[in-house]
Design a protein around this motif. Structure first.
Motif, PDB file in Angstrom:
ATOM      1  N   TYR A  66       1.110   6.484   9.930  1.00 53.41           N
ATOM      2  CA  TYR A  66       1.903   5.551   9.145  1.00 53.41           C
ATOM      3  C   TYR A  66       2.061   5.998   7.696  1.00 53.41           C
ATOM      4  CZ  TYR A  66       0.845   3.157  13.407  1.00 53.41           C
ATOM      5  OH  TYR A  66       0.711   2.865  14.738  1.00 53.41           O
ATOM      6  N   ALA A  69       4.863   8.299   8.207  1.00 56.98           N
ATOM      7  CA  ALA A  69       6.064   7.514   8.522  1.00 56.98           C
ATOM      8  C   ALA A  69       6.631   6.833   7.280  1.00 56.98           C
ATOM      9  CB  ALA A  69       5.745   6.471   9.587  1.00 56.98           C
ATOM     10  N   VAL A  70       5.772   6.269   6.446  1.00 57.12           N
ATOM     11  CA  VAL A  70       6.242   5.576   5.241  1.00 57.12           C
ATOM     12  C   VAL A  70       6.889   6.561   4.275  1.00 57.12           C
ATOM     13  CG1 VAL A  70       5.494   4.353   3.165  1.00 57.12           C
ATOM     14  CG2 VAL A  70       4.657   3.615   5.401  1.00 57.12           C
ATOM     15  N   THR A  73      10.187   8.039   6.072  1.00 56.57           N
ATOM     16  CA  THR A  73      11.233   7.029   6.216  1.00 56.57           C
ATOM     17  C   THR A  73      11.794   6.627   4.861  1.00 56.57           C
ATOM     18  OG1 THR A  73      10.138   6.178   8.212  1.00 56.57           O
ATOM     19  CG2 THR A  73      11.801   4.771   7.196  1.00 56.57           C
ATOM     20  N   MET A 137      13.193   0.274  10.166  1.00 54.19           N
ATOM     21  CA  MET A 137      12.070   1.190  10.392  1.00 54.19           C
ATOM     22  C   MET A 137      11.084   1.138   9.240  1.00 54.19           C
ATOM     23  SD  MET A 137      10.966   3.387  12.647  1.00 54.19           S
ATOM     24  CE  MET A 137       9.680   4.647  12.755  1.00 54.19           C
ATOM     25  N   GLU A 138      11.589   1.035   8.036  1.00 52.09           N
ATOM     26  CA  GLU A 138      10.725   0.949   6.856  1.00 52.09           C
ATOM     27  C   GLU A 138       9.857  -0.304   6.898  1.00 52.09           C
ATOM     28  OE1 GLU A 138       9.620   2.351   2.833  1.00 52.09           O
ATOM     29  OE2 GLU A 138      10.554   3.266   4.582  1.00 52.09           O
ATOM     30  N   GLN A 140       8.905  -1.845   9.544  1.00 51.87           N
ATOM     31  CA  GLN A 140       7.934  -1.672  10.624  1.00 51.87           C
ATOM     32  C   GLN A 140       6.760  -0.795  10.204  1.00 51.87           C
ATOM     33  OE1 GLN A 140       7.391  -3.000  13.440  1.00 51.87           O
ATOM     34  NE2 GLN A 140       6.119  -1.551  14.567  1.00 51.87           N
ATOM     35  N   VAL A 141       7.042   0.363   9.626  1.00 50.25           N
ATOM     36  CA  VAL A 141       5.957   1.294   9.312  1.00 50.25           C
ATOM     37  C   VAL A 141       5.115   0.807   8.134  1.00 50.25           C
ATOM     38  CG1 VAL A 141       7.159   3.252  10.303  1.00 50.25           C
ATOM     39  CG2 VAL A 141       7.484   2.739   7.876  1.00 50.25           C
ATOM     40  N   ARG A 144       2.707  -1.579   9.741  1.00 41.30           N
ATOM     41  CA  ARG A 144       1.711  -0.872  10.539  1.00 41.30           C
ATOM     42  C   ARG A 144       0.695  -0.155   9.654  1.00 41.30           C
ATOM     43  NH1 ARG A 144      -0.445  -1.395  13.777  1.00 41.30           N
ATOM     44  NH2 ARG A 144      -0.418   0.305  15.283  1.00 41.30           N
ATOM     45  N   LEU A 145       1.149   0.372   8.515  1.00 42.15           N
ATOM     46  CA  LEU A 145       0.211   0.991   7.588  1.00 42.15           C
ATOM     47  C   LEU A 145      -0.752  -0.058   7.036  1.00 42.15           C
ATOM     48  CD1 LEU A 145      -0.760   3.438   5.970  1.00 42.15           C
ATOM     49  CD2 LEU A 145       0.974   2.900   4.250  1.00 42.15           C
ATOM     50  N   TYR A 172       6.524   9.724  14.697  1.00 44.66           N
ATOM     51  CA  TYR A 172       6.873   9.097  13.426  1.00 44.66           C
ATOM     52  C   TYR A 172       7.587  10.051  12.473  1.00 44.66           C
ATOM     53  CZ  TYR A 172       4.441   4.882  14.713  1.00 44.66           C
ATOM     54  OH  TYR A 172       4.087   3.717  15.346  1.00 44.66           O
TER      55      TYR A 172
END
Length: 258
Positions: A66, A69-70, A73, A137-138, A140-141, A144-145, A172
């Motif tokens: 994550y 991903a962050v 993204t 998506m932003e 979501q991640v 999750r982070l 990711y």
């Protein structure tokens, strides 16, 4: 023939999902292959606590997914959004009606790359749809982070297979890029031209940024109703997943304390 980004991503997703689909087939002669795929996916309590830690990493490395991903993204979102505002700008007309004259009436100091791009209404729609998907998506991640850092408390002995770890990093990295793959090459060219212009002209090449909430919201109002239905379904799933993870995280913390 040179492969494009879309083709490469399509091949990567097929290569990643095909083994899972094959292992899911109810065939007895695929039992060993099913066990192999399942072994790669095991982690935490479902992983044997024997000597099979040679190809494993701590399960707390989930946070790496994550963080990557962050950062990735956010980078794609900002680049695509800036590209959309500069090259795929709309005023009040829907995406399906494109006034060519309004394009040439744009800012006079747009770099030569921008001026060479004649974006149709369909391509404008795709660019702003990519921005919309990257926004989801932003959201979501980021959640999750937060959950990985503050909700879940992984046991120090919890492990996961290194292949599963690499698969998560691939997912990711590829997923945000897939959401904007149709315009990503042009976004990259646009970003490169902006950097080159800054190197040549310096700070004078940077245009003043003015925030207008209507200009930010207006492009998304031109999206279709099915995009908004999809966003509503996403929001419902987002909230439901957070509640489930909060319950699961509370149970994990209680067991670790016991």
């Amino acid at each position: 023939m040179q492969l494009g980004l879309v083709e490469l991503l399509r091949a990567a997703w097929i290569a990643g999902t095909l083994p899972i689909l094959i292992a899911s087939l109810p065939c007895s002669w695929l039992g060993s292959f099913h066990g192999l795929v399942l072994g790669f996916a095991r982690r935490g309590k479902i992983m044997k606590s024997s000597s099979h830690h040679k190809f494993t990493v701590p399960q707390r490395f989930f946070s790496h997914f994550y963080v990557v991903a962050v950062v990735w993204t956010t980078l794609l979102l900002l680049a695509t959004w800036i590209y959309a505002n500069r090259v795929a700008t709309i005023v009040s007309e829907p995406f399906f009606y494109f006034d060519l004259g309004s394009y040439f009436a744009g800012s006079a100091n747009i770099f030569s790359f921008h001026r060479s791009q004649l974006i149709s209404s369909e391509n404008k729609f795709r660019v702003w749809l990519s921005v919309f998907l990257l926004l989801l998506m932003e959201v979501q991640v980021l959640r999750r982070l937060f959950e990985t850092l503050y909700v879940f408390k992984y046991s120090p002995s919890a492990r996961m297979h290194i292949f599963g770890y690499l698969t998560g990093l691939f997912f990711y990295t590829a997923m945000p890029l897939t959401l904007c793959c149709t315009c990503a090459p042009n976004v990259f060219k646009f970003g490169t031209s902006e950097v080159m212009e800054f190197i040549v002209k310096g700070r004078s090449s940077i245009q003043a940024i003015e925030f207008d909430w209507w200009d930010i919201v207006n492009p998304f109002l031109n999206l279709g109703w099915f995009q908004w239905i999809g966003a509503a379904i996403f929001l419902w799933g987002w909230i439901h997943q957070y509640r489930c993870h909060a319950i699961l995280g509370g149970q994990v913390v209680a067991k670790v304390r016991d």
